[in-house]
Scaffold this motif. Structure first.
Motif, mmCIF file in Angstrom:
data_model
loop_
_atom_site.group_PDB
_atom_site.id
_atom_site.type_symbol
_atom_site.label_atom_id
_atom_site.label_comp_id
_atom_site.label_asym_id
_atom_site.label_seq_id
_atom_site.Cartn_x
_atom_site.Cartn_y
_atom_site.Cartn_z
ATOM 1 N N ARG A 157 0.866 -1.179 0.000
ATOM 2 C CA ARG A 157 0.000 0.000 0.000
ATOM 3 C C ARG A 157 0.894 1.218 0.000
ATOM 4 N NH1 ARG A 157 -3.818 3.276 3.987
ATOM 5 N NH2 ARG A 157 -4.860 4.513 2.414
ATOM 6 N N GLU A 158 0.630 2.127 -0.940
ATOM 7 C CA GLU A 158 1.500 3.280 -1.132
ATOM 8 C C GLU A 158 0.686 4.528 -1.430
ATOM 9 O OE1 GLU A 158 3.890 5.050 -1.026
ATOM 10 O OE2 GLU A 158 5.769 3.968 -1.058
ATOM 11 N N GLY A 159 1.348 5.669 -1.209
ATOM 12 C CA GLY A 159 0.808 6.904 -1.727
ATOM 13 C C GLY A 159 0.747 6.826 -3.245
ATOM 14 N N HIS A 160 -0.327 7.302 -3.823
ATOM 15 C CA HIS A 160 -0.490 7.195 -5.272
ATOM 16 C C HIS A 160 0.537 8.074 -5.973
ATOM 17 C CE1 HIS A 160 -2.434 7.056 -9.192
ATOM 18 N NE2 HIS A 160 -3.209 6.084 -8.723
ATOM 19 N N PRO A 161 1.125 7.600 -7.080
ATOM 20 C CA PRO A 161 2.102 8.447 -7.771
ATOM 21 C C PRO A 161 1.530 9.774 -8.248
ATOM 22 C CG PRO A 161 1.578 6.466 -9.061
ATOM 23 C CD PRO A 161 1.020 6.264 -7.689
ATOM 24 N N MET A 162 0.217 9.847 -8.455
ATOM 25 C CA MET A 162 -0.380 11.140 -8.813
ATOM 26 C C MET A 162 -0.323 12.105 -7.631
ATOM 27 S SD MET A 162 -1.479 12.418 -11.568
ATOM 28 C CE MET A 162 -1.352 14.193 -11.540
ATOM 29 N N LEU A 163 -0.505 11.584 -6.428
ATOM 30 C CA LEU A 163 -0.413 12.431 -5.232
ATOM 31 C C LEU A 163 0.982 13.030 -5.101
ATOM 32 C CD1 LEU A 163 -1.749 13.398 -2.522
ATOM 33 C CD2 LEU A 163 -0.715 11.374 -1.480
ATOM 34 N N TRP A 164 2.006 12.216 -5.401
ATOM 35 C CA TRP A 164 3.385 12.687 -5.243
ATOM 36 C C TRP A 164 3.741 13.781 -6.246
ATOM 37 C CZ3 TRP A 164 4.288 11.140 -0.726
ATOM 38 C CH2 TRP A 164 4.163 9.809 -0.309
ATOM 39 N N THR A 165 2.942 13.962 -7.289
ATOM 40 C CA THR A 165 3.245 15.015 -8.270
ATOM 41 C C THR A 165 2.784 16.396 -7.833
ATOM 42 O OG1 THR A 165 1.148 14.869 -9.508
ATOM 43 C CG2 THR A 165 2.905 13.329 -10.144
ATOM 44 N N LEU A 166 1.978 16.475 -6.781
ATOM 45 C CA LEU A 166 1.290 17.728 -6.462
ATOM 46 C C LEU A 166 2.173 18.696 -5.672
ATOM 47 C CD1 LEU A 166 -2.247 16.366 -5.545
ATOM 48 C CD2 LEU A 166 -1.347 17.082 -7.779
ATOM 49 N N ALA A 167 2.062 19.950 -6.021
ATOM 50 C CA ALA A 167 2.779 20.999 -5.312
ATOM 51 C C ALA A 167 2.128 21.263 -3.957
ATOM 52 C CB ALA A 167 2.768 22.273 -6.149
ATOM 53 N N ASP A 168 2.803 22.036 -3.123
ATOM 54 C CA ASP A 168 2.211 22.450 -1.856
ATOM 55 C C ASP A 168 0.912 23.214 -2.132
ATOM 56 O OD1 ASP A 168 4.270 21.342 -0.413
ATOM 57 O OD2 ASP A 168 5.425 23.203 -0.319
ATOM 58 N N PRO A 169 -0.042 23.124 -1.210
ATOM 59 C CA PRO A 169 -1.342 23.790 -1.431
ATOM 60 C C PRO A 169 -1.196 25.278 -1.728
ATOM 61 C CG PRO A 169 -1.454 22.307 0.455
ATOM 62 C CD PRO A 169 -0.015 22.359 0.051
ATOM 63 N N ARG A 170 -2.010 25.762 -2.656
ATOM 64 C CA ARG A 170 -2.051 27.175 -2.991
ATOM 65 C C ARG A 170 -3.145 27.876 -2.197
ATOM 66 N NH1 ARG A 170 -1.603 28.241 -9.316
ATOM 67 N NH2 ARG A 170 -3.543 29.304 -8.773
ATOM 68 N N PRO A 171 -3.005 29.181 -1.969
ATOM 69 C CA PRO A 171 -4.043 29.919 -1.217
ATOM 70 C C PRO A 171 -5.417 29.843 -1.854
ATOM 71 C CG PRO A 171 -2.034 31.220 -1.391
ATOM 72 C CD PRO A 171 -1.844 30.028 -2.274
ATOM 73 N N ASP A 172 -5.475 29.701 -3.187
ATOM 74 C CA ASP A 172 -6.775 29.650 -3.849
ATOM 75 C C ASP A 172 -7.374 28.252 -3.892
ATOM 76 O OD1 ASP A 172 -5.221 28.384 -5.725
ATOM 77 O OD2 ASP A 172 -5.360 29.961 -7.236
ATOM 78 N N GLY A 173 -6.660 27.272 -3.298
ATOM 79 C CA GLY A 173 -7.203 25.921 -3.198
ATOM 80 C C GLY A 173 -6.994 25.049 -4.414
ATOM 81 N N LEU A 174 -6.372 25.575 -5.478
ATOM 82 C CA LEU A 174 -6.143 24.763 -6.658
ATOM 83 C C LEU A 174 -5.127 23.657 -6.367
ATOM 84 C CD1 LEU A 174 -5.968 27.352 -9.585
ATOM 85 C CD2 LEU A 174 -7.820 25.756 -9.048
ATOM 86 N N VAL A 175 -5.380 22.481 -6.921
ATOM 87 C CA VAL A 175 -4.447 21.360 -6.834
ATOM 88 C C VAL A 175 -3.597 21.381 -8.102
ATOM 89 C CG1 VAL A 175 -4.235 18.862 -6.684
ATOM 90 C CG2 VAL A 175 -6.069 20.034 -5.442
ATOM 91 N N VAL A 176 -2.286 21.576 -7.950
ATOM 92 C CA VAL A 176 -1.409 21.840 -9.088
ATOM 93 C C VAL A 176 -0.371 20.716 -9.230
ATOM 94 C CG1 VAL A 176 0.258 23.452 -10.078
ATOM 95 C CG2 VAL A 176 -1.710 24.312 -8.788
ATOM 96 N N HIS A 209 16.407 13.287 -1.171
ATOM 97 C CA HIS A 209 16.437 12.965 -2.591
ATOM 98 C C HIS A 209 15.359 11.915 -2.828
ATOM 99 C CE1 HIS A 209 20.915 14.270 -3.307
ATOM 100 N NE2 HIS A 209 20.208 15.180 -2.656
ATOM 101 N N GLU A 210 14.406 12.211 -3.711
ATOM 102 C CA GLU A 210 13.251 11.333 -3.892
ATOM 103 C C GLU A 210 12.948 11.121 -5.367
ATOM 104 O OE1 GLU A 210 9.931 12.478 -1.374
ATOM 105 O OE2 GLU A 210 11.279 13.589 -0.044
ATOM 106 N N TRP A 211 12.256 10.007 -5.641
ATOM 107 C CA TRP A 211 11.862 9.640 -6.991
ATOM 108 C C TRP A 211 10.402 9.194 -6.989
ATOM 109 C CZ3 TRP A 211 16.498 8.711 -4.814
ATOM 110 C CH2 TRP A 211 17.652 9.072 -5.527
ATOM 111 N N ASN A 212 9.684 9.548 -8.035
ATOM 112 C CA ASN A 212 8.345 9.019 -8.228
ATOM 113 C C ASN A 212 8.415 7.858 -9.220
ATOM 114 O OD1 ASN A 212 5.612 8.825 -7.807
ATOM 115 N ND2 ASN A 212 5.066 10.704 -8.884
ATOM 116 N N HIS A 213 7.421 6.983 -9.163
ATOM 117 C CA HIS A 213 7.322 5.856 -10.085
ATOM 118 C C HIS A 213 5.859 5.743 -10.497
ATOM 119 C CE1 HIS A 213 11.264 4.878 -8.394
ATOM 120 N NE2 HIS A 213 10.696 4.909 -7.189
#
Length: 276
Positions: A157-176, A209-213
């Motif tokens: 069970r892992e964090g989804h690789p799509m989750l790992w692509t996301l930047a820190d939350p923005r003030p306007d709530g957009l997921v980037v 140092h991290e890598w996504n898969h």
């Protein structure tokens, strides 16, 4: 690629082991006071994990051992493996306090077969937040296949690789989307003063140092090593506050997006077997 990333990342985990064991997030004290207690992560996995009693299991990248001890409490004969000596010191203390018979072995993930004496297992378990520390998912799949006995099962069970692509939350709530989805030769380098659990400790080592898969890369790596995929379930939650300010905590201790959580696969559970 040189091996400097190991030293950099090991410094992070070595320094945080004691703070993690003392944090309320890991509930270490409950393992000693409640003989039925298991970690929230393993409890979430129970419907898919099934009966592991009597199985020889190894938990790769086990950190301070809360999930490892939880699997032992479910009846598996567990070994935990991690590259951080201070983390394993906390894991051994936890296992002793919990009355759990668990063997802990210090080793880098890629050297696990040799460190474990080429022993094979009925269950190879890997939990949340492990794969991002590995630069090559194909080498990981080779280790998994080598450690599995015929008929043995990988439970991941892992964090989804799509989750790992996301930047820190923005003030306007957009997921980037900001970071790589697919595995890249070069690491993504982060600098963070804190950690993922509640603590007042100020840390000296802050660089990782991290890598996504990508999900396809993970599945293909396992298939190429002869494993058979038996399950792949995506979840709309993760067991930590992955996007601070944008998530809500659920009764089971998981967190998910407060606004339309169905937009994002937060984590996944993958199972595969080595043919008998």
């Amino acid at each position: 690629m040189n091996d400097d990333y190991r030293a950099v990342n090991r410094a992070i985990w070595d320094e945080r082991a004691v703070a993690h064991a003392a944090s309320p997030g890991y509930s270490v004290d409950r393992f000693a006071s409640d003989p039925t207690h298991i970690s929230d992560v393993v409890r979430f996995d129970l419907p898919l994990l099934g009966d592991v009693s009597g199985q020889r299991g190894v938990h790769l990248q086990c950190h301070i051992g809360t999930d490892t001890v939880s699997l032992a409490r479910l009846g598996a004969r567990m070994t935990g493996l991690d590259f951080s000596a201070p983390a394993l010191e906390q894991a051994r203390t936890l296992a002793e306090a919990a009355g759990a018979q668990v063997r802990f072995v210090e080793s880098d993930l890629y050297a696990a077969p040799e460190a474990l004496g080429h022993e094979t297992f009925d269950l190879v378990f890997t939990g949340i937040g492990a794969l991002c520390w590995l630069p090559d998912i194909r080498r990981w799949a080779h280790v998994v296949a080598t450690l599995l006995a015929p008929g043995g099962r990988l439970f991941l069970r892992e964090g989804h690789p799509m989750l790992w692509t996301l930047a820190d939350p923005r003030p306007d709530g957009l997921v980037v989307v900001e970071y790589p989805y697919f595995e890249r030769p070069e690491a993504t380098v982060f600098d963070s003063e804190g950690t993922y659990v509640e603590t007042d400790v100020e840390f000296e080592h802050t660089t990782t140092h991290e890598w996504n898969h990508g999900l396809g890369e993970i599945v293909t790596a396992l298939l190429d090593k002869g494993l058979q995929l038996t399950g792949l379930v995506e979840h709309d939650s993760v067991p930590w506050d992955a996007l601070p300010g944008q998530m809500e905590e659920l009764p089971n201790g998981e967190c998910r997006l407060r606004d339309r959580p169905w937009r994002l696969a937060h984590s996944y559970t993958l199972q595969a077997v080595r043919p008998a």
